[in-house]
Scaffold this active site. Structure first.
Site, PDB file in Angstrom:
ATOM      1  N   CYS A 116      19.795  23.357 -54.141  1.00 19.58           N
ATOM      2  CA  CYS A 116      20.141  24.671 -54.051  1.00 19.58           C
ATOM      3  C   CYS A 116      19.079  25.502 -53.923  1.00 19.58           C
ATOM      4  O   CYS A 116      19.385  26.816 -53.683  1.00 19.58           O
ATOM      5  CB  CYS A 116      21.058  24.728 -55.534  1.00 19.58           C
ATOM      6  SG  CYS A 116      22.070  23.600 -55.808  1.00 19.58           S
ATOM      7  N   HIS A 256      22.221  32.152 -55.986  1.00 22.25           N
ATOM      8  CA  HIS A 256      23.011  30.893 -55.741  1.00 22.25           C
ATOM      9  C   HIS A 256      24.523  30.728 -56.272  1.00 22.25           C
ATOM     10  O   HIS A 256      24.323  31.069 -57.457  1.00 22.25           O
ATOM     11  CB  HIS A 256      22.031  29.623 -56.302  1.00 22.25           C
ATOM     12  CG  HIS A 256      22.749  28.443 -56.047  1.00 22.25           C
ATOM     13  ND1 HIS A 256      23.325  27.931 -54.855  1.00 22.25           N
ATOM     14  CD2 HIS A 256      22.928  27.261 -56.857  1.00 22.25           C
ATOM     15  CE1 HIS A 256      23.949  26.726 -55.009  1.00 22.25           C
ATOM     16  NE2 HIS A 256      23.526  26.217 -56.298  1.00 22.25           N
ATOM     17  N   ASN A 286      30.377  25.979 -54.078  1.00 23.24           N
ATOM     18  CA  ASN A 286      28.902  25.699 -54.036  1.00 23.24           C
ATOM     19  C   ASN A 286      28.467  24.961 -52.738  1.00 23.24           C
ATOM     20  O   ASN A 286      28.642  23.657 -52.813  1.00 23.24           O
ATOM     21  CB  ASN A 286      28.376  24.985 -55.442  1.00 23.24           C
ATOM     22  CG  ASN A 286      26.971  24.845 -55.290  1.00 23.24           C
ATOM     23  OD1 ASN A 286      26.233  24.935 -54.341  1.00 23.24           O
ATOM     24  ND2 ASN A 286      26.519  24.323 -56.560  1.00 23.24           N
TER      25      ASN A 286
END
Ligand code: UT7
Length: 332
Positions: A116, A256, A286
């Site tokens: 990520c 994020h 995500n």
């Protein structure tokens, strides 16, 4: 003339058409729209369907759009960095496939695996190449086809992730805009909490690894959550403190998009209100390395020259970091 910095001079995103809603997930695993929404903030995510559709499809579409809108000749690109944990193949690099697809025949490229935090790591790397004077046009891609490594019988992971990504063009800037500072961290002792058990050199694919569903992402969500909340907030606060920035100086936090609760905690710690937080988790979930460029793409029309942005991420590795960026252009 002030110092050469690396400025983002364009950004573009791409997501596949198929929308996987919380309602559809309710028919696949024991979950509910209410649980997913209240625990994560996610309403729907995109899925790249069809044969022969790897992460390079996402990256190629994003880079094509980026080159078009910035009027960039693909032959002028020096370097393509692709942040991803779902490359089309272990090798060659997905960056090479994207370069071939867009006609970046004079570039070289490679993939960066930082989950990520991949887009952050890649932007910081691109910035170093530009600040040194070595390269003038660097494309940073953050893209993941998470559906290729998600177990759609595991309700603890399948509700979170989606497919998508984006790309940014970085070029030299001597007017004081661009990447101002970055703090990047990693800690491999976090590996047990977020990883894929098989398919690498440690445990190559075998009938057993397939039977045991070991080629899917494994996550101990609540442990990762605790580390994410602390570390993403710490590093965001640290990059602000060491540059004497307060919440008032920040135009946007670009976090994020893993969990709305982690994003809220980071914003509180930085002293910025909800109106200064880029948020699209409800639509895309995500997308791992894709979340930050997708946010920049979604909010591009609201950004003005000189705006202070803090990009922050936490993910598998563990990896985490924050970048202070001064936006370099007004809406076109
Ligand atoms: O981007 C990479 C980094 N990753 C992250 O930052 C993700 C960090 N972690 C998270 O976002 C959260 O931990 C999750 C969203 C993954 C899970 O939320 P949580 O509030 O930490 O839930 P939990 O894992 O503590 O589980 C709470 C309960 C459990 O039931 P019991 O044991 O209390 O009866 C789970 O079995 O919720 C249950 N549960 C679900 N229930 C309905 C877990 N997943 C689901 C689900 N639907 N999808």
């Amino acid at each position: 003339m002030s110092k050469v910095r690396a400025a983002i001079t364009g950004v573009h995103g791409w997501v596949p058409d198929y929308v996987l809603t919380n309602q559809e997930l309710e028919t696949m695993v024991e979950t509910s729209d209410e649980w997913i929404t209240s625990r994560t903030g996610i309403k729907e995510r995109r899925i790249l369907k069809g044969d022969n559709q790897g992460t390079s499809v996402i990256g190629t579409q994003a880079v094509k759009g980026l080159l078009e809108k910035t009027n960039t000749d693909p032959k002028d690109i020096d370097l393509i960095l692709c942040a991803t944990v779902t490359p089309d193949m272990p090798f060659p690099a997905t960056a090479n496939l994207i370069a071939a697809n867009v006609g970046a025949v004079n570039s070289f490229g490679y993939d960066m695996s930082a989950a990520c935090s991949g887009f952050l790591y890649a932007v910081a790397t691109a910035a170093s190449f530009i600040e040194s004077g070595m390269y003038k046009k660097v494309v940073v891609v953050g893209a993941d086809k998470m559906s290729s490594i998600i177990d759609y019988t595991d309700r603890t992971t399948c509700i979170i992730f989606g497919d998508g990504g984006g790309a940014a063009l970085l070029e030299p800037n001597t007017e004081g805009f661009g990447v101002m500072d970055s703090i990047l961290r990693s800690d491999g002792s976090g590996a047990p909490y977020l990883h894929i058990k098989a398919g690498g050199s440690l445990k190559p694919a075998s009938p057993e690894t397939i039977q045991n569903r070991e080629h899917f992402a494994y996550q101990e969500g609540s442990t990762v959550f605790k580390f994410a909340v602390t570390n993403m907030a710490d590093v965001s606060a640290e990059v602000m403190q060491r540059n004497n920035l307060t919440g008032d100086d920040i135009r946007y936090l670009v976090p994020h998009q893993a969990n709305k609760r982690i994003i809220d905690a980071t914003a509180r710690r930085m002293g910025v209100g909800d109106e200064k937080v880029m948020l699209n988790i409800e639509r895309y979930g995500n997308t791992t390395a894709g979340t930050l460029p997708l946010c920049l793409w979604d909010y591009e029309s609201q950004l003005k020259k000189g705006d202070n942005l803090i990009l922050a991420a936490f993910g598998g590795g563990f990896t985490w970091g924050a970048i202070w960026l001064k936006w370099a252009y007004d809406p076109k």
